[in-house]
Scaffold this active site. Structure first.
Site, PDB file in Angstrom:
ATOM      1  N   ASN A 581       0.634  -1.052   0.107  1.00  0.00           N
ATOM      2  CA  ASN A 581       0.053  -0.148  -0.143  1.00  0.00           C
ATOM      3  C   ASN A 581       0.849   1.327  -0.111  1.00  0.00           C
ATOM      4  OD1 ASN A 581      -3.143  -0.633   0.478  1.00  0.00           O
ATOM      5  ND2 ASN A 581      -2.183  -2.200   1.410  1.00  0.00           N
ATOM      6  N   GLU A 582       1.970   1.209   0.436  1.00  0.00           N
ATOM      7  CA  GLU A 582       2.939   2.648   0.522  1.00  0.00           C
ATOM      8  C   GLU A 582       3.732   2.615  -0.810  1.00  0.00           C
ATOM      9  OE1 GLU A 582       3.403   4.877   2.629  1.00  0.00           O
ATOM     10  OE2 GLU A 582       2.040   4.126   4.407  1.00  0.00           O
TER      11      GLU A 582
END
Length: 725
Positions: A581-582
């Site tokens: 997600n990052e």
């Protein structure tokens, strides 16, 4: 050979060998597999190596014998190589065989390049200014201008007045119109801010300046444009109505005055195609003026919309205006207008806001009504969310059973039945992994049923209903497979994007896998791989294979991740979900705020971690260091968050101080004194970005565990329980 050329050749060779390894074949096998189509791919390689003569011959052969797309691509490529006469001849052959808008565009651009302006005009004479690509119309207008053709002025004006301004419009204005305009201004001794131009030229300039977001100029000159319109010198089109609305909306703060002006225009143009635009912008401006009159204007816009897109746009603003009036008002508005929704996914962001607003205002008893109002009209994603939250409120005894069903008995048994019904609706809605997983957990579905439900997406078409099975175009797949076998990753995504509805999940998986293997971390191939496999998986209502899921949830840097998570005693798959997600595993990515690498660490955070771990020298761009620091930081947050993964996830995104403040605030929203279940707390987080971040990491952790950890497959709910702690 120069170093840069040698490097380019080496990378191309590696990609080609990788493509053969992915396909499990040799170069001779690839030629045999593709037959005449192989000539196209061989020709591309020859062109890359500067062997244009051999490429020309192979393209000619493939154009005659190849399958549809390989033959067509060969003919299009022939329009780019050889002598000028050969290129032009190839264009004529392309038009003779295909003669559609795309072929005309390719030929028109080539003929213009070779200064065959008359030919450009001839082949584009049946082109539609309203519907054909802007690139094609631009080529035609440039040719008309070069030939001083009598139809130039009319077609140029029509193109600039009937369509939204595009990149091609701007380029044409910059390269063709602006030089003439500057010359004219120079002769009149004027500047661009002292413009006295004929109506048509002024109107075109107005539209270009709005495209450039020069709202001050367009607002100041909107009256002049309207004067030309009122005098009949310029026809008042929908585009001008929209443009003047935007100029007033963004170029002035006199919202009430401008709103009244548009309301008056709407009443004067009753029954025309322009009425919608005037009501719509009257509503937008009254909304800016914080006037309740906005509501009536948006209702009129809904009623005068000419198509579904216009109606959805007006409905979205109608719902938002109603929410700003009162919670009771929005529920009545949804009750009245939900059936008017066309594209249900268009309203997802609004309903997300509504959920948070209902909770923050203490109106959680409204969820029963909202649940019944939206379950037949909202998108699957929204239905999954609202149904789950309604079920949880029932379970926690925070609300009464919805009285619209005339159920007077609020006993624990009836409450549990109503909650399970809501969870079942949430689970069956699909398309929202976070709520689907939680609904399955609350229903305690058997493992096999859990996997079937969670990994079988429910496809929605634009109207938000299940779509029909899509037909596979084998010729399109042959072209994509050839790009893989012969090593042309850069050509895959643009073609797939244009034809994805015709490509089978198996072929999409194949090309996505190849792109993932081609990725070096500094290109777009990993991102393209994710986009391909995600969109493809959602096209059909069938379970996503584990192979496809592994492409969607890669486990890159496994050695580093395993080592660092074991050292810091955190769940490996929770950390994988964080990296996904990052950064989606791009070690070189740097955010606009300055966050670096796989775990998106700020330099200040990295410096503090380095001090604690006693690193004198380090680089956050080093994947190993970034993973070590990121896992340490997550473990540190967990220790400060009472080992709550969901709280730590939210703190990683928004900061632990904020999250603690939100937790305290959420207790008062629910009338609680001590604690609130984490899934309900998440709904109170005031920032949509942070809420979605928490949901994504939660769902991805469960899915990563399902895919890669055999020990948890029979105890998947233990992961869910741990995350909800």
């Amino acid at each position: 050979m120069r170093f840069c050329q040698l490097k380019k050749y080496f990378i191309a060779l590696v990609v080609f060998l990788l493509s053969l390894a992915s396909a499990g074949c040799t170069a001779s096998d690839a030629k045999k597999k593709f037959g005449s189509d192989s000539l196209y791919f061989i020709a591309l390689s020859q062109l890359n190596n500067g062997n244009e003569k051999s490429a020309y011959l192979n393209l000619k052969k493939c154009a005659k014998k190849g399958s549809y797309y390989c033959a067509r691509k060969s003919m299009e490529k022939l329009c780019e190589i050889g002598t000028l006469q050969e290129k032009n001849k190839a264009c004529l052959e392309l038009l003779k065989k295909y003669n559609d808008a795309e072929a005309v565009k390719v030929a028109a651009i080539q003929f213009f390049t070779s200064k065959e302006y008359g030919k450009v005009i001839e082949i584009t004479k049946k082109s539609s200014i309203e519907d054909d690509s802007n690139a094609l119309i631009k080529a035609r207008l440039e040719a008309l201008k070069k030939r001083n053709d009598s139809s130039y002025n009319a077609e140029y004006w029509k193109w600039f007045s009937c369509r939204p301004i595009s990149t091609e419009h701007y380029q044409f204005f910059r390269d063709v119109i602006m030089p003439e305009l500057k010359e004219q201004l120079s002769k009149q001794n004027q500047t661009e801010n002292e413009i006295e131009l004929p109506p048509v030229q002024f109107a075109v300039l107005f539209r270009i300046e709005l495209y450039k977001r020069n709202y001050t100029f367009t607002y100041e000159n909107a009256t002049k444009l309207l004067d030309y319109i009122n005098s009949g010198e310029i026809e008042f089109t929908q585009q001008f109505a929209s443009d003047i609305g935007k100029a007033c909306l963004y170029g002035s703060t006199e919202f009430a005055k401008n709103a009244a002006f548009f309301k008056n225009l709407a009443e004067k143009n009753k029954g025309t195609s322009l009425e919608y635009y005037f009501w719509f912008y009257a509503g937008r401006l009254y909304e800016k003026a914080k006037s309740s009159t906005a509501y009536a204007c948006f209702v009129s816009a809904v009623n005068t919309a000419a198509n579904e897109k216009q109606k959805d746009n007006a409905l979205w603003y109608l719902f938002n205006t109603s929410l700003n009036l009162s919670i009771d008002s929005i529920l009545d508005c949804i009750d009245k207008y939900a059936k008017e929704i066309s594209d249900s996914t268009y309203f997802d962001d609004f309903f997300e806001t509504l959920v948070t607003s209902l909770i923050a205002s203490g109106k959680i008893n409204s969820f029963g009504k909202l649940y019944n109002l939206l379950k037949d009209y909202a998108s699957n994603e929204t239905v999954a969310q609202i149904s789950y939250i309604y079920g949880r409120f029932l379970q926690e005894n925070l609300i009464d059973i919805d009285q619209t069903k005339q159920i007077k008995d609020n006993s624990n048994i009836q409450r549990e039945i109503a909650a399970r019904n809501a969870f079942t609706v949430s689970l069956n809605a699909g398309n929202n992994p976070y709520y689907n997983i939680l609904a399955a957990y609350r229903l305690n579905l058997p493992y096999d049923e859990f996997a079937e439900k969670i990994f079988t997406p429910v496809h929605q078409n634009k109207a938000g209903t299940a779509g029909a099975e899509l037909k596979v175009n084998r010729d399109a797949e042959i072209l994509l497979e050839g790009y893989v076998y012969f090593g042309f990753p850069e050509l895959i995504f643009p073609f797939w994007q244009a034809h994805y509805k015709e490509i089978s999940p198996e072929t999409s998986c194949f090309i996505a896998d190849f792109l993932r293997k081609c990725s070096t971390g500094t290109d777009d191939y990993l991102d393209q791989s994710l986009r391909i496999i995600t969109r493809s998986s959602r096209l059909r209502n069938q379970k996503i294979s584990e192979k496809n899921l592994m492409l969607m949830y890669p486990d890159n840097y496994r050695e580093y991740v395993k080592e660092s998570t074991e050292k810091n005693e955190i769940m490996m798959y929770a950390f994988y979900s964080l990296i996904k997600n990052e950064s989606y595993f791009n070690p070189d990515i740097v955010s606009s705020a300055g966050a670096v690498g796989l775990c998106q660490l700020m330099e200040s955070t990295g410096g503090e971690i380095a001090r604690r771990l006693k690193y004198k020298e380090y680089s956050l761009e080093d994947p190993k260091i970034n993973i070590e620091f990121g896992s340490y930081y997550l473990a540190h947050l967990l220790s400060r968050c009472d080992d709550s993964y969901l709280t730590a996830f939210l703190s990683y995104n928004a900061g632990i101080t904020r999250v603690r403040r939100w937790k305290q605030s959420s207790l008062s929203e629910f009338g609680k004194k001590t604690s609130l279940p984490m899934d309900l707390f998440l709904e109170t987080v005031p920032y949509a970005e942070t809420r979605n971040y928490g949901r994504s990491l939660f769902a991805d952790t469960v899915i990563y565990s399902y895919l890669y950890d055999e020990n948890y497959k029979d105890g998947i709910y233990e992961i869910v329980k741990k995350l909800l702690n």
